[in-house]
Design an enzyme around this catalytic site. Structure first.
Site, short mmCIF file in Angstrom:
data_model
loop_
_atom_site.label_atom_id
_atom_site.label_comp_id
_atom_site.label_asym_id
_atom_site.label_seq_id
_atom_site.Cartn_x
_atom_site.Cartn_y
_atom_site.Cartn_z
N HIS A 1 1.72 7.43 6.55
CA HIS A 1 2.60 6.62 5.70
C HIS A 1 3.75 7.47 5.16
O HIS A 1 4.91 7.06 5.20
CB HIS A 1 1.79 6.02 4.55
CG HIS A 1 2.62 5.30 3.52
ND1 HIS A 1 3.25 4.09 3.77
CD2 HIS A 1 2.94 5.62 2.24
CE1 HIS A 1 3.91 3.70 2.69
NE2 HIS A 1 3.74 4.61 1.75
N ARG B 1 14.69 9.17 4.13
CA ARG B 1 15.33 10.48 4.33
C ARG B 1 15.20 10.85 5.81
O ARG B 1 14.37 11.71 6.17
CB ARG B 1 14.64 11.56 3.49
CG ARG B 1 14.69 11.41 1.99
CD ARG B 1 13.85 12.49 1.29
NE ARG B 1 12.48 12.46 1.76
CZ ARG B 1 11.54 11.63 1.33
NH1 ARG B 1 11.82 10.79 0.36
NH2 ARG B 1 10.33 11.65 1.84
#
Lengths: 442, 442
Positions: free
Chosen positions: B143, B152
């Site tokens: 995850h 990001r």
């Protein structure tokens, strides 16, 4: 909205004469609430007047008030303030008015209430209420910029800052009242030049100069709190030292924010100064004209009254060296001021923090504590943490006695004070919050 | 350390015969705790057995047990489980053993306990205990990597991830039990191409498939909890859906982590499955050999028993279209599975989360809830959120009935289920957690 009324009248004096000294934190215009006991007795609710505490449980036995004030006083017979805080603004305000009249010079209740006074010097304090959720905001743009420049030199103030009252959930269990001592925390840190992190005592222990905001009346889940109604939900304020392990923080905080760097201890002052007592110290809304105006849910026609609060704040340090061989009284005076600022510099107001918090339907509850975030002013010497005052530990502070500090050492006591003062209004003091660092546990 | 004992013996059956069905979530080897009521009556503590609930208040009236089990049962006469959970492992374990014997086929207590059974179908549930602090971890590396790559792209998994059990403080007040409905939250969001943010209903509402961990016995402030002792502090586990407003999260989360994106609602399953019941499903410690070994405070000689728990997890969706004109029973069956995984993939174990949490001296308290973070497995179809399953909303899911979903729509019901199953051990089920999204408030 809170209006000025007879409880703010600067001409009123109290039959508790020490409350009439001009430098008293607790004149009859203040009347803050706390939970206290005399050693060996049970904790109870009290109101400060001068250097005395009115024992509300003892006062309630006389059934001196009527209506909402009587109901609020009855709720104060509990061992903490939660039941009274839950009643809501009209009850807090009625109780304040009745207490103001009862403690006023010439009151017919003087003979009943005088035996209910306890010298503050004899009192031990507890948390004023059971704290439910604790949320910490980040409302000083000067702090956010200074800290951001240390953690993210290329990107000190993030693009969301001027739009979002940034906050995060904090740890409630480790909040205690002034007088707290705690062991230097251990944690995982990684030096920039190290291959891997290690676990050990924090080397960069810091304080944070904050205010705390106590929610009195909450909102049902799914409902919001319009900005113009936030005054009805805030019971009052205290001083808050949100201790921080800077080395732990630097290594752990991405991507989900501070966790163990802040959860080992937080200390609040014992007295909750009501928002009503602070009403004379509302200032205009101070957002710079060149900054974006807040979105509608954070804007109000009533900005003048929902504006900033001019609360003077200062931080003092007492090192083991200063405690030395002196007498307890001399020790207490022997502290060095590290910085001074005002809560008026906060980029976001209390009202905006509360309205934002509930803007997604999150249910605030009576007993929730909101931290304002570190209150640093625009000048470097107004910084609210050692991280800022020492430029991330690169520029040690030299104290008057020759000692140096980058971060805090074992045995250091940090004291914070807050007060409001101006011409034409009574001084409203917060007292202080003090706590001492014990060595790390082996 | 929890050992296998007679309560785990797969040969035992119950005189509550439906508990002996092989597909029952609640055989006599499980015995999870909840707080329930029959409509119109008061909430009370109960234990699941088959499709029945043993009313512990009613059972306690018979004073059927002795010693620690009797004390623990008496504590269950309260309106929630907090007093029992505070007693500690020896008491939980003694009560479990006594309940196992009392509900076992041939028990002499059958005639006393039979009238204390309540059909689960008639029960309404409440939170099993008053939740104190809520902490949410981030323990699935799959995850963390998948979400990191969306937020990001250049830097999906941060350098601290394999060293620090990353977690953050969450909001306790908005946690409710299965059956919860809540209004789509509003919040501040900013589209990448927009000049400025705006405030309005969340457009990217998501679920998160998590487990919840209830602390039974806490630690005094300043003390740590050694990894090998964490089993004594964890009372049990439940399912947790940690609803998330992804668009709010993206705009607000830096630098202090998620705040309003997660605080509007979280939903847990009613049953707390004790850590002792889960003991047969401990697996070896699964950290890949090429990854760094945990620091000593997160390591143990007992890794085999402190290791992962193989708990199967699945997420199901029921859209308003599926609910259609069918009967309530058919409705309940008409759901589409979105994903399935196992808690065994968690990079950090429960023990490591608890030991890390207390490693700075933070005091955990009875009633604290720890979320494990979203449990996604190594395969894309094992993802525990729509954010991952739809690649940040770019690849809509097409459901069997032709409907599409990127994120959740009003009227959608999300159901999560959990269970343990293997040869030679009894099936241990968690039941399910279900909640439904109402339209945003005007």
């Amino acid at each position: 909205m809170i209006s000025l009324n007879e409880t703010h009248d600067v001409n009123h004096t109290s039959w508790v004469s020490c409350a009439n000294q001009p430098d008293s934190d607790f004149p009859i215009q203040n009347l803050p609430f706390a939970v206290f006991r005399v050693a060996g007795e049970s904790f109870r609710c009290g109101v400060a007047i001068g250097n005395q505490i009115l024992d509300l449980k003892a006062a309630a036995a006389h059934k001196p008030f009527e209506g909402k004030a009587a109901d609020a006083l009855t709720a104060c017979e509990h061992e903490n303030l939660n039941p009274m805080m839950e009643l809501g603004f009209e009850y807090w305000s009625a109780l304040r008015l009745s207490l103001s009249r009862a403690l006023r010079t010439g009151s017919t209740l003087e003979s009943q209430f005088k035996p209910c006074l306890v010298p503050m010097a004899k009192a031990e304090f507890a948390l004023p209420c059971q704290i439910r959720d604790y949320t910490d905001f980040y409302s000083s743009i000067y702090h956010a910029t200074a800290v951001g420049s240390l953690f993210r030199p290329d990107n000190p103030l993030l693009p969301n800052y001027k739009w979002v009252p940034i906050g995060y959930h904090g740890r409630a269990s480790s909040i205690d009242v002034s007088g707290q001592t705690f062991h230097r925390p251990a944690g995982q840190t990684k030096a920039p030049d190290a291959d891997q992190p290690s676990y050990g005592p924090c080397k960069r222990l810091d304080y944070e100069l904050e205010m705390g905001v106590f929610i009195g009346q909450g909102n049902p889940m799914g409902n919001r709190i319009p900005l113009d109604q936030t005054d009805q939900h805030v019971f009052g304020m205290c001083l808050l030292n949100d201790w921080s392990a800077r080395d732990v923080q630097a290594w752990e905080y991405q991507p989900l924010g501070p966790f163990l760097a802040k959860s080992f201890a937080s200390t609040i002052s014992p007295w909750i100064v009501t928002l009503e007592a602070l009403a004379p110290y509302r200032t205009g809304y101070l957002r710079p004209a060149e900054d974006p105006q807040p979105l509608p849910y954070l804007s109000s026609e009533q900005n003048s009254t929902l504006g900033a609060l001019d609360i003077q704040l200062e931080v003092l340090l007492q090192t083991p060296g200063m405690k030395g061989s002196q007498t307890p009284v001399a020790q207490k005076q022997c502290m060095e001021k590290l910085s001074q600022s005002s809560f008026k510099h906060s980029y976001w107001t209390i009202g905006q923090m509360v309205a934002h918090h509930a803007s997604n339907g999150c249910n605030l509850q009576s007993g929730d504590l909101l931290g304002t975030g570190t209150q640093s002013g625009p000048k470097p010497e107004e910084a609210g943490s050692l991280l800022e005052l020492t430029k991330g530990g690169k520029q040690p502070l030299t104290l008057t006695n020759g000692e140096q500090r980058t971060f805090l050492q074992d045995g250091d006591t940090v004291v914070m004070r807050g007060w409001c003062e101006k011409e034409g209004a009574a001084r409203i003091g917060f007292g202080d919050v003090s706590a001492t660092i014990l060595p790390a546990k082996g």
